[in-house]
Write a protein that holds these residues in place. Structure first.
Motif: not given
Length: 436
Positions: A46, A317, A321, A324, A326-327
């Protein structure tokens, strides 16, 4: 003058180790559980993607975290920008206006992918106040090799009394093998989370419909007698100091034949890098007794932003993240798909995950049936399975937890602990003006 101005402009854009000199610092308070330690490790990704944001971590033991966050948010101290909290705090603090609403999330976040029961538990009147990092129910872990050697068979849906009988047969203190490990550390979210589900299974409830505590009833007496007797007979020494992390360490080191606790431990007990018994772990549902209602809990560790934060945009933000898809993909890539934070998203429970995670089916089924609005065999005026979602519960639950921990180590009897719990809870509820 122009040269000076240009030099100043250039200096503000300089970076050190990829981090902008003008970067905002987020202070993140979290619990010292393995998934959060992994989040801290992976957050380097990140920071690389967001050089304008620095992360400062405050990692605390569960009881200490709750105390620190409660004090800070109630006084609007502003020490933290991201809080790791549960459904209890999200509901109460969101209603008080102490948390930022988690709205206007990017479309890629796909909020509809998050299980409705988890969203609802972190919302107030339809407004989401925390993003779920992981969610859990509770389940039974057991040593398949020890059961086989002893000629025992674990039922798919055991009762507490059956577990007590198994534990007695598998308890061999001379070999540092203990029949059962259960939480004993005092705290509303520690021993009381487990003991309340035992009580629910025995037909007990915290309060009747008129908000009168029911510790004087036979259901609580049966439940607490079972818990104390079983732990004294078949539990490890020093059990009053053991919470989730301590029992996880005992189980992974091969010292517990049976362990009932959070379903999130599934990936840890099957991880050969941290579990000596990874190849010999069985999973089944949390025990019931006279009823199935409230026998398995519902909880989520989630990320929230206090209104006192001065870095709300950066905090959102990061929070979006870390919770998500994505994580989840990053965890799967770095540490294996079975280690993806469980219990929050439908998309997690793919065929590949179900095959890789032998605990996934029980976690999923337990989360589906957990109902905080109907946690007991009898009607209740509150919401919550292993807790009661009222502001007073944090103090009341911790006090009762101390009394029950004292009974566990023999400082008081079960009857004395229940009588004291009844008296102190009646006093606190009367002082708070219940029924309201």
């Amino acid at each position: 003058m122009k040269a000076i101005a240009k030099a100043l402009l250039v200096s503000t854009c300089l970076t050190v180790s990829g981090v902008s000199l003008g970067a905002q610092t987020l202070t993140i308070a979290t619990v010292n559980n393995s998934d959060m330690i992994r989040m801290q490790k992976l957050s380097k990704t990140f920071e690389a993607e967001h050089p304008e944001i620095r992360l400062n971590w405050v990692v605390l033991e569960e009881n200490v975290l709750r105390q620190r966050l409660t004090t800070d948010i109630a006084t609007q101290g502003g020490q933290f920008d991201v809080l790791t909290i549960g459904m209890y705090e999200a509901a109460l603090w969101g209603a008080k206006g102490w948390l930022e609403p988690m709205n206007n999330l990017p479309a890629s976040y796909d909020i509809d992918d998050v299980f409705p029961s988890v969203r609802d538990g972190l919302s107030v009147k339809g407004t989401l106040f925390a993003l779920p990092f992981y969610a859990e129910s509770s389940m039974t872990y057991y040593r398949t090799d020890l059961f086989k050697d002893a000629g025992l068979n674990m039922p798919e849906r055991p009762t507490w009394e059956q577990l007590g009988e198994f534990a007695a047969k598998l308890n061999h203190p001379d070999k540092e093998q203990y029949g059962i490990c259960l939480r004993g550390k005092a705290g509303w979210g520690e021993n009381m989370a487990l003991i309340t589900t035992v009580a629910n299974a025995y037909g007990a409830r915290w309060f009747d419909e008129k908000w009168q505590p029911e510790f004087s009833g036979s259901e609580w007496k049966n439940a607490l007698n079972f818990y104390v007797d079983t732990m004294k007979k078949s539990g490890p020494p020093g059990a009053s100091s053991n919470g989730f992390n301590e029992n996880l360490a005992l189980f992974n080191s091969g010292k517990c034949a049976i362990w009932v606790d959070a379903s999130v431990a599934g990936s840890f007990v099957t991880d050969k890098t941290q579990s000596k018994v990874a190849d010999h772990v069985g999973f089944t549902y949390a025990p019931h007794q006279v009823t199935d209602k409230g026998s398995a809990w519902l909880y989520s560790w989630a990320l929230a932003i206090p209104t006192s934060s001065k870095a709300k945009d950066a905090a959102k933000t990061f929070s979006s993240w870390a919770t998500s898809k994505e994580y989840a993909a990053l965890v799967a890539k770095e540490d294996g798909i079975a280690n993806v934070p469980p219990g929050t998203r439908a998309s997690t429970y793919s065929e590949a995950y179900m095959q890789a995670a032998p605990f996934a089916k029980i976690t999923l089924e337990s989360l589906k049936v957990a109902n905080p609005k109907d946690p007991s065999a009898k009607p209740v005026p509150y919401v919550g399975i292993q807790l009661v979602t009222i502001p007073e519960f944090q103090a009341i639950g911790t006090q009762v937890g101390k009394l029950f921990s004292a009974a566990l180590i023999g400082q008081t009897t079960v009857d004395q602990a229940l009588a004291a719990a009844q008296q102190s809870t009646e006093r606190e509820m009367k002082r708070a003006g219940y029924p309201k």
